[in-house]
Design an enzyme around this catalytic site. Structure first.
Site, short mmCIF file in Angstrom:
data_model
loop_
_atom_site.label_atom_id
_atom_site.label_comp_id
_atom_site.label_asym_id
_atom_site.label_seq_id
_atom_site.Cartn_x
_atom_site.Cartn_y
_atom_site.Cartn_z
CG ASN A 69 -2.12 -0.79 1.05
OD1 ASN A 69 -2.72 -1.00 0.02
ND2 ASN A 69 -2.77 -1.39 2.05
CB CYS A 78 -4.89 -5.60 -4.62
SG CYS A 78 -5.20 -4.16 -5.33
CG ASN A 153 -8.16 -7.71 1.25
OD1 ASN A 153 -9.31 -7.99 0.91
ND2 ASN A 153 -7.51 -6.64 0.40
CG HIS A 155 -12.94 -6.19 2.37
ND1 HIS A 155 -12.96 -4.93 1.73
CD2 HIS A 155 -11.93 -6.93 1.64
CE1 HIS A 155 -11.80 -4.98 0.95
NE2 HIS A 155 -11.41 -6.29 0.87
CD GLU A 204 -7.43 -0.23 -1.57
OE1 GLU A 204 -6.72 -1.48 -1.82
OE2 GLU A 204 -7.71 0.47 -2.08
CB THR A 215 -10.53 -7.10 -2.02
OG1 THR A 215 -10.13 -5.96 -1.73
CG2 THR A 215 -9.14 -7.96 -2.81
#
Length: 278
Positions: A69, A78, A153, A155, A204, A215
């Protein structure tokens, strides 16, 4: 005096979510760490991007993709970057990531990515302690009753009447860094427009507000499907444009959308305090 060899890069984006791609399968690419990733991502003093993508050889797939990132933190997956790499390769490919093995292939005018299977266990997100991930009994001001999903990842998704009205620039970092999320979390605010359409904005993790998050689109679609709000195939429209998300009968998430190569260039590693790569 011998000049320092320059390092080539490709600048790409998926719906405005932009990347600097370094091909570490070739010689001359320096070792990438958090400091270099953040320096290259700096839009004033570096090249500028949301994420730095490093391609490496893989023993288990066609190649390995590492994603950093803009703040230098390395992340597991990603979706937009995977589509960009799929475009760069120009052929079907199996890609190793920290979030697992994923597949990308050309599909009409875009790239289709098999993002794998979603995970819903509280310890798979991960959360700080056990709770129902379909209806988390937590809230931050007007945002409450979220869904949590891991799609490579972590969320968290809030369904709201108007996602554009949410002050995500303020609430996003509060939620991202809440102790409930030991690895931090990506924050999604979504509005259901029909059984086949969702409007979405994303804060993000490690990058902030973004024009698109692959994602995030996957996680939001899966969360809406789990709650019975939409069908198993849906269009998710982000500020940068739309993505098509399907949850297949064999429990795979397939994301389809465009990717674009913006330009190619090179940088001097000495400008970032690096010695030439051996």
């Amino acid at each position: 005096m011998t000049s320092t060899p320059r390092v080539p890069f490709v600048k790409m984006h998926g719906l405005g979510n932009d990347f600097v791609v370094l091909d570490g399968r070739e010689s001359g690419v320096p070792a990438v760490d958090a400091r270099l990733a953040a320096a290259l991502a700096d839009r004033h003093r570096g090249i500028g991007c949301d994420q730095l993508v490093l391609l490496e050889p893989s023993a288990t797939a066609d190649l390995r993709m590492r994603i950093f990132n803009a703040d230098g933190s390395e992340v597991e997956a990603c979706g937009n970057a995977t589509r960009a790499v799929g475009l760069l390769l120009g052929r079907p490919a199996r890609i190793e990531t920290l979030g697992g093995l994923i597949e990308a292939r050309p599909d009409g005018g875009g790239i289709a990515v098999d993002m794998g299977r979603p995970r819903f266990g509280w310890d798979e997100i991960p959360l700080g302690y056990a709770m129902d991930t379909l209806h988390l009994p937590v809230g931050w001001e007007e945002l409450d009753d979220p869904v949590a999903v891991n799609v490579g990842n972590p969320h968290v998704i809030f369904f709201v009447p108007d996602c554009d009205a949410v002050d995500l620039a303020r609430l996003g970092p509060l939620i991202e860094n809440d102790p409930l999320f030991p690895e931090r979390v990506n924050v999604n605010v979504a509005t259901i427009e029909s059984r086949a359409a969702i409007r979405l904005r994303v804060w993000e993790r490690g990058a902030g507000l973004t024009l698109a998050c692959g994602t995030g689109a996957c996680a939001t679609a899966i969360g809406a499907m789990r709650r019975g709000l939409v069908e198993r195939r849906v269009r998710v429209t982000l500020p940068g444009g739309p993505l098509e998300i399907a949850w297949t009968d064999d429990d795979r998430i397939v994301m389809t959308g465009p990717a674009t190569e913006a330009y190619r260039g090179s940088f001097d590693p000495a400008a970032f305090g690096l010695a030439p790569a051996g």
